[in-house]
Design an enzyme around this catalytic site. Structure first.
Site, PDB file in Angstrom:
ATOM      1  N   PRO A  50     -43.193  -3.102  12.719  1.00 42.62           N
ATOM      2  CA  PRO A  50     -43.274  -3.738  11.414  1.00 42.62           C
ATOM      3  C   PRO A  50     -44.332  -4.844  11.417  1.00 42.62           C
ATOM      4  CG  PRO A  50     -40.993  -3.457  12.075  1.00 42.62           C
ATOM      5  CD  PRO A  50     -41.824  -3.122  13.270  1.00 42.62           C
ATOM      6  N   GLU A  51     -45.222  -4.809  10.439  1.00 42.06           N
ATOM      7  CA  GLU A  51     -46.249  -5.832  10.318  1.00 42.06           C
ATOM      8  C   GLU A  51     -45.870  -6.771   9.180  1.00 42.06           C
ATOM      9  OE1 GLU A  51     -50.281  -4.642  10.631  1.00 42.06           O
ATOM     10  OE2 GLU A  51     -49.871  -3.053  12.057  1.00 42.06           O
TER      11      GLU A  51
END
Length: 269
Positions: free
Chosen positions: A2-3
């Protein structure tokens, strides 16, 4: 992993269910994720969650006595359950709320984190961080000055949290492509005009991704269980060997800083 947009979408997803609500109890099933889970997290019990903020890729659950710091790691996700249900193999932390809902943290690879910071104190994981990419502090002038004389690839430079936080691999690839800048160029060679374009594109691609619900990765779904949609519109990331969407030349792929990098030698200079 996840960014920043995925983390921001998670924040937006869980906030309506938790902010202003009181924590009944916390249940920790894994004593250690990336780091040991501190016993002080028990201080959440009986506290009202006053706000949920994001700093870089960390979520900050703020109470009157301190802040729980949550990182999703490589594969972590948060869900809000309407009522307690049996925990699965990778459900490592549950936050039971007095309104009956449950914040559940799932992390198959156990590379995320739950930490605690006393009110008025600071935590080392939040130290030495650059500005948020969507803030007024992230400007072309600021980045151009920091890049002077730097002989490091521009892709690595913009992914370094000391300069700006949250520009992960996917969005670095996409922003450099839409800016027309080769990811292998030295950061010190980027002109003031190019920085204007690059900073603008970083802001644009991140904001659009948040709007679309975060990039769909195999390990990520939103707080309501629905996947994000931005991945369907990626221009170059993960498309090595495919035609460039602009000129038709084949997208190139190579490692930069041990991260997969995708670019077009025709469109990027």
């Amino acid at each position: 992993m996840p960014e920043l947009p995925e983390v921001e979408v998670s924040r937006l997803g869980i906030s309506p269910h938790l902010v202003g609500e009181k924590v009944k109890r916390i249940e920790v099933r894994a004593p250690k994720l990336r780091w040991e889970i501190p016993y002080d997290l028990k201080k959440l019990e009986g506290q009202v969650i006053r706000d949920i903020r994001r700093r870089a890729k960390y979520l900050l659950l703020e109470t009157d006595v301190g802040t729980a710091i949550v990182h999703l790691g490589m594969s972590g996700s948060l869900r809000v359950l309407d009522a307690p249900i049996e925990a699965g193999k990778h459900d490592h932390v549950d936050l039971f709320m007095c309104n009956g809902k449950v914040l559940r943290y799932n992390d198959p690879r156990r590379f995320g984190a739950w930490l605690w910071c006393e009110k008025g104190a600071s935590h080392q994981v939040l130290a030495n961080l650059g500005p948020e990419p969507l803030s007024e502090g992230f400007t072309a002038k600021y980045m151009h000055e920091r890049a002077q004389g730097k002989r490091v690839a521009i892709k690595q430079f913009i992914m370094d949290n000391k300069h700006v936080v949250g520009v992960g691999n996917i969005y670095a690839n996409e922003s450099l492509f839409t800016s027309g800048i080769l990811p292998t160029r030295m950061a010190g060679s980027i002109t003031a005009k190019e920085w204007q374009m690059l900073v603008s594109e970083i802001k644009s691609v991140l904001a659009y991704s948040i709007q679309q619900g975060g990039t769909t990765l195999k390990d990520f779904a939103q707080a309501d269980g629905k996947p994000g949609y931005f991945a369907q519109e990626l221009r170059v990331y993960g498309k090595g060997g495919e035609p460039c969407p602009v000129c038709g030349a084949l997208i190139q792929e190579q490692k930069i800083g041990q991260r997969n990098t995708f670019f077009c030698r025709i469109c990027q200079h």
